[in-house]
Design a protein around this motif. Structure first.
Motif, PDB file in Angstrom:
ATOM      1  N   HIS A 525      28.738  38.325  31.860  1.00  0.00           N
ATOM      2  CA  HIS A 525      29.823  37.648  32.574  1.00  0.00           C
ATOM      3  C   HIS A 525      29.814  36.135  32.387  1.00  0.00           C
ATOM      4  O   HIS A 525      30.828  35.489  32.636  1.00  0.00           O
ATOM      5  CB  HIS A 525      29.758  37.954  34.074  1.00  0.00           C
ATOM      6  CG  HIS A 525      29.898  39.404  34.393  1.00  0.00           C
ATOM      7  ND1 HIS A 525      28.835  40.281  34.391  1.00  0.00           N
ATOM      8  CD2 HIS A 525      30.999  40.146  34.707  1.00  0.00           C
ATOM      9  CE1 HIS A 525      29.259  41.484  34.705  1.00  0.00           C
ATOM     10  NE2 HIS A 525      30.567  41.440  34.904  1.00  0.00           N
ATOM     11  N   GLY A 526      28.686  35.552  32.050  1.00  0.00           N
ATOM     12  CA  GLY A 526      28.614  34.103  31.933  1.00  0.00           C
ATOM     13  C   GLY A 526      28.460  33.383  33.246  1.00  0.00           C
ATOM     14  O   GLY A 526      28.293  32.166  33.278  1.00  0.00           O
ATOM     15  N   VAL A 543      32.591  43.990  40.631  1.00  0.00           N
ATOM     16  CA  VAL A 543      31.518  43.000  40.519  1.00  0.00           C
ATOM     17  C   VAL A 543      31.971  41.727  41.224  1.00  0.00           C
ATOM     18  O   VAL A 543      33.128  41.301  41.073  1.00  0.00           O
ATOM     19  CB  VAL A 543      31.201  42.710  39.032  1.00  0.00           C
ATOM     20  CG1 VAL A 543      30.208  41.570  38.907  1.00  0.00           C
ATOM     21  CG2 VAL A 543      30.666  43.946  38.358  1.00  0.00           C
ATOM     22  N   VAL A 544      31.062  41.125  42.025  1.00  0.00           N
ATOM     23  CA  VAL A 544      31.315  39.839  42.676  1.00  0.00           C
ATOM     24  C   VAL A 544      30.490  38.784  41.959  1.00  0.00           C
ATOM     25  O   VAL A 544      29.273  38.927  41.813  1.00  0.00           O
ATOM     26  CB  VAL A 544      30.948  39.885  44.173  1.00  0.00           C
ATOM     27  CG1 VAL A 544      31.149  38.519  44.801  1.00  0.00           C
ATOM     28  CG2 VAL A 544      31.788  40.913  44.896  1.00  0.00           C
ATOM     29  N   LEU A 545      31.184  37.712  41.500  1.00  0.00           N
ATOM     30  CA  LEU A 545      30.516  36.604  40.829  1.00  0.00           C
ATOM     31  C   LEU A 545      30.356  35.447  41.801  1.00  0.00           C
ATOM     32  O   LEU A 545      31.288  35.115  42.542  1.00  0.00           O
ATOM     33  CB  LEU A 545      31.327  36.145  39.610  1.00  0.00           C
ATOM     34  CG  LEU A 545      31.639  37.217  38.557  1.00  0.00           C
ATOM     35  CD1 LEU A 545      32.415  36.609  37.411  1.00  0.00           C
ATOM     36  CD2 LEU A 545      30.364  37.858  38.050  1.00  0.00           C
ATOM     37  N   PRO A 548      33.118  29.682  42.317  1.00  0.00           N
ATOM     38  CA  PRO A 548      34.470  29.491  42.865  1.00  0.00           C
ATOM     39  C   PRO A 548      35.533  29.780  41.815  1.00  0.00           C
ATOM     40  O   PRO A 548      35.286  29.723  40.605  1.00  0.00           O
ATOM     41  CB  PRO A 548      34.480  28.010  43.280  1.00  0.00           C
ATOM     42  CG  PRO A 548      33.434  27.367  42.438  1.00  0.00           C
ATOM     43  CD  PRO A 548      32.374  28.404  42.233  1.00  0.00           C
ATOM     44  N   GLY A 549      36.732  30.099  42.287  1.00  0.00           N
ATOM     45  CA  GLY A 549      37.842  30.383  41.385  1.00  0.00           C
ATOM     46  C   GLY A 549      38.391  31.775  41.578  1.00  0.00           C
ATOM     47  O   GLY A 549      37.900  32.562  42.392  1.00  0.00           O
ATOM     48  N   HIS A 550      39.458  32.082  40.798  1.00  0.00           N
ATOM     49  CA  HIS A 550      40.138  33.369  40.978  1.00  0.00           C
ATOM     50  C   HIS A 550      39.433  34.501  40.239  1.00  0.00           C
ATOM     51  O   HIS A 550      39.822  35.657  40.388  1.00  0.00           O
ATOM     52  CB  HIS A 550      41.585  33.257  40.490  1.00  0.00           C
ATOM     53  CG  HIS A 550      41.730  33.051  39.019  1.00  0.00           C
ATOM     54  ND1 HIS A 550      41.553  31.815  38.434  1.00  0.00           N
ATOM     55  CD2 HIS A 550      42.020  33.914  38.009  1.00  0.00           C
ATOM     56  CE1 HIS A 550      41.731  31.930  37.139  1.00  0.00           C
ATOM     57  NE2 HIS A 550      42.011  33.183  36.848  1.00  0.00           N
ATOM     58  N   THR A 551      38.407  34.184  39.430  1.00  0.00           N
ATOM     59  CA  THR A 551      37.676  35.245  38.715  1.00  0.00           C
ATOM     60  C   THR A 551      36.402  35.637  39.446  1.00  0.00           C
ATOM     61  O   THR A 551      35.421  36.042  38.814  1.00  0.00           O
ATOM     62  CB  THR A 551      37.342  34.767  37.295  1.00  0.00           C
ATOM     63  OG1 THR A 551      36.562  33.563  37.385  1.00  0.00           O
ATOM     64  CG2 THR A 551      38.594  34.487  36.503  1.00  0.00           C
ATOM     65  N   PRO A 566      41.548  41.092  38.752  1.00  0.00           N
ATOM     66  CA  PRO A 566      42.778  41.517  39.457  1.00  0.00           C
ATOM     67  C   PRO A 566      43.500  40.399  40.200  1.00  0.00           C
ATOM     68  O   PRO A 566      44.634  40.582  40.599  1.00  0.00           O
ATOM     69  CB  PRO A 566      42.261  42.584  40.432  1.00  0.00           C
ATOM     70  CG  PRO A 566      40.844  42.226  40.674  1.00  0.00           C
ATOM     71  CD  PRO A 566      40.329  41.576  39.417  1.00  0.00           C
ATOM     72  N   PHE A 567      42.881  39.238  40.397  1.00  0.00           N
ATOM     73  CA  PHE A 567      43.485  38.207  41.254  1.00  0.00           C
ATOM     74  C   PHE A 567      43.844  36.985  40.423  1.00  0.00           C
ATOM     75  O   PHE A 567      43.131  36.619  39.484  1.00  0.00           O
ATOM     76  CB  PHE A 567      42.530  37.817  42.384  1.00  0.00           C
ATOM     77  CG  PHE A 567      42.125  38.980  43.247  1.00  0.00           C
ATOM     78  CD1 PHE A 567      43.067  39.667  43.976  1.00  0.00           C
ATOM     79  CD2 PHE A 567      40.807  39.390  43.312  1.00  0.00           C
ATOM     80  CE1 PHE A 567      42.710  40.752  44.756  1.00  0.00           C
ATOM     81  CE2 PHE A 567      40.434  40.465  44.092  1.00  0.00           C
ATOM     82  CZ  PHE A 567      41.391  41.150  44.809  1.00  0.00           C
ATOM     83  N   ARG A 568      44.956  36.369  40.820  1.00  0.00           N
ATOM     84  CA  ARG A 568      45.410  35.168  40.125  1.00  0.00           C
ATOM     85  C   ARG A 568      44.972  33.896  40.839  1.00  0.00           C
ATOM     86  O   ARG A 568      44.952  32.836  40.240  1.00  0.00           O
ATOM     87  CB  ARG A 568      46.938  35.175  40.012  1.00  0.00           C
ATOM     88  CG  ARG A 568      47.459  36.076  38.919  1.00  0.00           C
ATOM     89  CD  ARG A 568      48.899  35.753  38.590  1.00  0.00           C
ATOM     90  NE  ARG A 568      49.779  36.047  39.718  1.00  0.00           N
ATOM     91  CZ  ARG A 568      50.357  37.228  39.912  1.00  0.00           C
ATOM     92  NH1 ARG A 568      50.133  38.217  39.062  1.00  0.00           N
ATOM     93  NH2 ARG A 568      51.149  37.433  40.943  1.00  0.00           N
ATOM     94  N   ARG A 569      44.680  33.973  42.128  1.00  0.00           N
ATOM     95  CA  ARG A 569      44.200  32.783  42.825  1.00  0.00           C
ATOM     96  C   ARG A 569      43.169  33.185  43.865  1.00  0.00           C
ATOM     97  O   ARG A 569      43.093  34.341  44.272  1.00  0.00           O
ATOM     98  CB  ARG A 569      45.339  31.997  43.480  1.00  0.00           C
ATOM     99  CG  ARG A 569      46.097  32.687  44.576  1.00  0.00           C
ATOM    100  CD  ARG A 569      47.342  31.896  44.896  1.00  0.00           C
ATOM    101  NE  ARG A 569      48.064  32.426  46.039  1.00  0.00           N
ATOM    102  CZ  ARG A 569      47.963  31.946  47.274  1.00  0.00           C
ATOM    103  NH1 ARG A 569      47.152  30.940  47.508  1.00  0.00           N
ATOM    104  NH2 ARG A 569      48.657  32.459  48.263  1.00  0.00           N
ATOM    105  N   SER A 570      42.392  32.197  44.283  1.00  0.00           N
ATOM    106  CA  SER A 570      41.248  32.459  45.157  1.00  0.00           C
ATOM    107  C   SER A 570      41.603  32.169  46.603  1.00  0.00           C
ATOM    108  O   SER A 570      42.401  31.277  46.894  1.00  0.00           O
ATOM    109  CB  SER A 570      40.071  31.580  44.730  1.00  0.00           C
ATOM    110  OG  SER A 570      39.040  31.627  45.688  1.00  0.00           O
TER     111      SER A 570
END
Length: 738
Positions: A525-526, A543-545, A548-551, A566-570
């Motif tokens: 995942h990096g 998976v939870v990374l 911060p951010g939408h990924t 699945p998400f475009r914003r956090s």
């Protein structure tokens, strides 16, 4: 605004009676306000014009009534001064050129200034008449002309931006007003602006008016010989009133009957209040039902004596203990001492202070009797079933799984309940046999193991392990060999696509050496991975990374080796995720709330508000209608999603932060593990009847983990078929409670 100004000027410039008007100066012309014709323009109109001609000139229809009224008014007024006659005889052109002072017009003797006034003359462009302009708010026109055609409002196609630019460019914008009768913008002259400012300051409109001139008394205070009025005196001034006679007779009757007492002279002797006396029960305070008389001081006992018995004298240890106690905790406020005689007793040092505080208590502290409520204490306890009626549930520690050298962060149980996987900070994943606590395999890792999840599908033998920025998929090769072989066949049946698409994660096959250790796939995942969670069917992995951010949340599909974000914003830092057991929902817990997303519609369906400072853990009921959340501020929150987005119940059984919560897949049980070293098992019965609320009863507190680095229980999980609970702790052990 225009008519308000003209009316204000006309009212302000009318001079007071008895004051000489100022002489008009011919060089100073006063313009009429906002183009409205002055009232004197009618007075100076040409008498040669007929009524119909004059009405056409003024823009009004000839009704035939104005001329007769004007004629009657002029006959009543009679002949004026010669100055008036000359002004009446002038032509309209001469009248316009002659400087005309309104003050002069208003002060013409014997003339009514409102005789020739009409509301229709105020602006010849308005033909609406005396009609509220709100009636035309929804129409594009304001009134009709003489031919019956509509008079349209001026087009206002300018938006607020154009108005703002005009405001910036036009230096006279501040003095521009909108005429509500005609809809046009008017620019105020300097004289009109000065008039408005004078009126806003509360001054008179006329500059030359002196409000402080000496007043003339029309009525003197001296007694005059002749009366002001010649009206005969009223009859009631010399005939007695019947109403007063009846009042007096009633008062006399009340005095005879003793209802009205005559005023006695007041007693001037001072009245003292004795604080120490026994309070009279007939007094005002004594008659009050809830009043409590002042408490009396306790009588002195043996310890207050100057020569107490020897058993009342403290020993040296008791004296030291008394001195070390707080003043509020001492049973006696003094130490008993022995003196040879009463004459040798010294004066008490705090006598005046204590007596003063006693007086303050007596007359400053309100004393009131508290009525005791006659309630059986048993009725105050909620009617809950006894724990023995709610069996089975885990009650005692059965096994301890030892082998890890550092704190055990996570654990997971296989779908058949025969094997247990645990991940630790010592960089290893251990696989245990549940029944014997025997370590079957130890898989070394490259770093700290943050999360372990066993695939819930019974025909797939896979364990997902989160280590740093990688998710490893292990085949532990335990249990049924057919299941182990079919899992490898399933993974090897994948054929990569011809054109690889860009994905947020990279899938890598394990090398031959790694396959000997059980590793099958790597997902890079990096970014550091905090949690892994399987879908109930075993093909999807969330998976939870820890970034911060939408990924922050990624979903991997095992069969197609595909990853998606699945998400475009956090919406804040994600703490935990969980799949709904029966519906295509994904539950995402951030620090302050839990959001439920519909994966097929790709929309937010519900937002649960736990009212916690920081959500730490999340679990979904097997039926799917209830959710529990644990938080770092020692709360366990139960949500009934059919009921509300607010908590149905908040349980505060733990003293410290909650680290993990879990539901039992078959029994009505849920458990929570905390930093206080305890695992609390609760009975949580959810009924099929929607009208009946869930029954939540804590049944057992399980202890066994030792506190290490202020951490204790880090994860809990139930056995899939038995009423057993597993826990992992910071002391490097796993424990089974049965």
């Amino acid at each position: 605004m225009a008519f308000a100004l003209s009316g204000a000027v006309a009212a302000a410039t009318v001079a007071r009676p008895g004051k000489r008007p100022p002489e008009p100066e011919p060089e100073l012309e006063e313009p009429s306000l906002l183009g409205a014709p002055a009232p004197s323009s009618r007075l100076g109109s040409d008498p040669g014009l007929s009524d119909s001609e004059e009405s056409v000139f003024s823009g009004l229809e000839d009704s035939g009534s104005d001329s007769t009224e004007d004629a009657t008014a002029s006959e009543e007024e009679g002949a004026g001064t010669s100055e008036q006659r000359s002004r009446m005889g002038r032509s309209p052109g001469q009248q316009a050129r002659t400087p005309c002072s309104r003050t002069e017009v208003a002060n013409v003797q014997g003339e009514d200034e409102y005789a020739e006034d009409s509301s229709d003359e105020e602006d010849i462009r308005n033909t609406v008449g005396n009609v509220p302009l709100e009636w035309y708010d929804d129409f594009p026109h304001v009134g009709y002309d003489l031919d019956g055609r509509r008079i349209y409002k001026p087009l206002r196609t300018r938006d607020e931006l154009d108005q703002f630019l005009d405001k910036m460019d036009d230096p006279d914008y501040w003095r521009t007003v909108r005429d509500r009768m005609t809809g046009h913008s008017m620019r105020l002259t300097d004289e009109q602006v000065a008039l408005v400012q004078r009126l806003q300051r509360g001054q008179f409109g006329d500059v030359s008016f002196d409000p402080y001139e000496p007043a003339v008394d029309f009525f003197s205070g001296d007694l005059m010989i002749h009366p002001v009025t010649n009206r005969p005196a009223d009859k009631r001034s010399f005939i007695p009133s019947l109403v007063e006679k009846e009042k007096v007779s009633r008062m006399v009757h009340a005095i005879k009957m003793g209802w009205i007492q005559p005023r006695r002279p007041r007693d001037q002797s001072p009245n003292f209040y004795d604080l120490w006396a026994q309070e009279d029960p007939n007094a005002v305070l004594g008659r009050h039902k809830m009043h409590v008389p002042a408490p009396k001081l306790a009588l002195p006992g043996h310890s207050e004596s100057y020569n107490p018995p020897p058993e009342y004298l403290p020993s040296e240890e008791e004296r030291l203990a008394w001195e070390q106690q707080e003043p509020e905790e001492r049973k006696l406020s003094f130490l008993p001492r022995r003196f040879p005689s009463l004459r040798a007793v010294p004066a008490y040092g705090r006598f005046i202070q204590e007596r003063f505080e006693r007086c303050l208590d007596l007359y400053l502290c309100p004393r009131q009797r508290k009525m005791r409520v006659n309630v059986d204490p048993e009725d105050l306890i909620p009617k809950l079933p006894r724990p023995r009626d709610l069996q089975p549930f885990p009650t005692c520690q059965a096994l301890v799984y030892r082998g890890h050298n550092d704190l055990v962060r996570c654990l997971s149980v296989s779908p058949d309940g025969q094997w247990l996987a645990s991940g630790s900070d010592d960089g290893s994943v251990r696989l245990w046999e549940v029944a014997t606590a025997r370590c079957m395999r130890t898989v070394p890792m490259d770093g700290v193991v943050k999360s372990v999840a066993w695939n819930p599908h019974p025909t797939i033998c896979l364990v997902a392990v989160a280590v740093e920025d990688t998710v490893l998929l292990l085949n532990p090769a335990l249990g049924d060999r057919l299941v182990v072989g079919s899992t490898d066949q399933l993974l090897s049946a994948f054929t990569p696509p011809v054109e690889p698409t860009s994905q947020p994660a990279h899938w890598l096959e394990a090398s031959q050496e790694e396959r000997q250790g059980g590793l099958r796939l790597r997902i890079h995942h990096g970014k550091p991975v905090a949690q892994v969670a399987w879908h109930g069917r075993g093909d999807y992995l969330a998976v939870v990374l820890a970034t911060p951010g939408h990924t922050q949340v990624l979903i991997h599909q095992l069969s197609r080796r595909r990853s998606q974000s699945p998400f475009r914003r956090s919406h804040g830092q994600v703490q935990r995720v969980a799949f709904h057991p029966t519906r295509p929902f994904l539950l995402v817990a951030s620090q302050r709330c839990v959001r439920i997303y519909h994966l097929l519609r790709q929309e937010l369906t519900k937002k649960l508000m736990p009212n916690c400072k920081w959500v730490s853990s999340l679990a979904v009921h097997p039926a799917g209608d209830n959710v529990i959340c644990g938080s770092y501020d020692s709360k366990l929150v139960w949500f009934d999603m059919d009921l509300s987005t607010k908590p149905y119940r908040v349980l505060r059984h733990h003293k410290k932060a909650l680290r993990a919560v879990a539901f039992h897949p078959r029994y009505p049980l849920f458990a929570s593990g905390s930093d206080d070293g305890s695992v609390i098992v609760c009975h949580g019965m959810v009924y099929n009847d929607l009208l009946q609320n869930p029954l939540l009863v804590p049944v057992k507190v399980l202890k066994g983990h030792a506190l290490t680095r202020d951490l204790a229980v880090l994860d809990v999980a139930f056995h899939p078929t038995q009423p057993w609970v597993f826990s992992s702790g910071a002391d490097g052990t796993l424990r089974l409670f049965t």
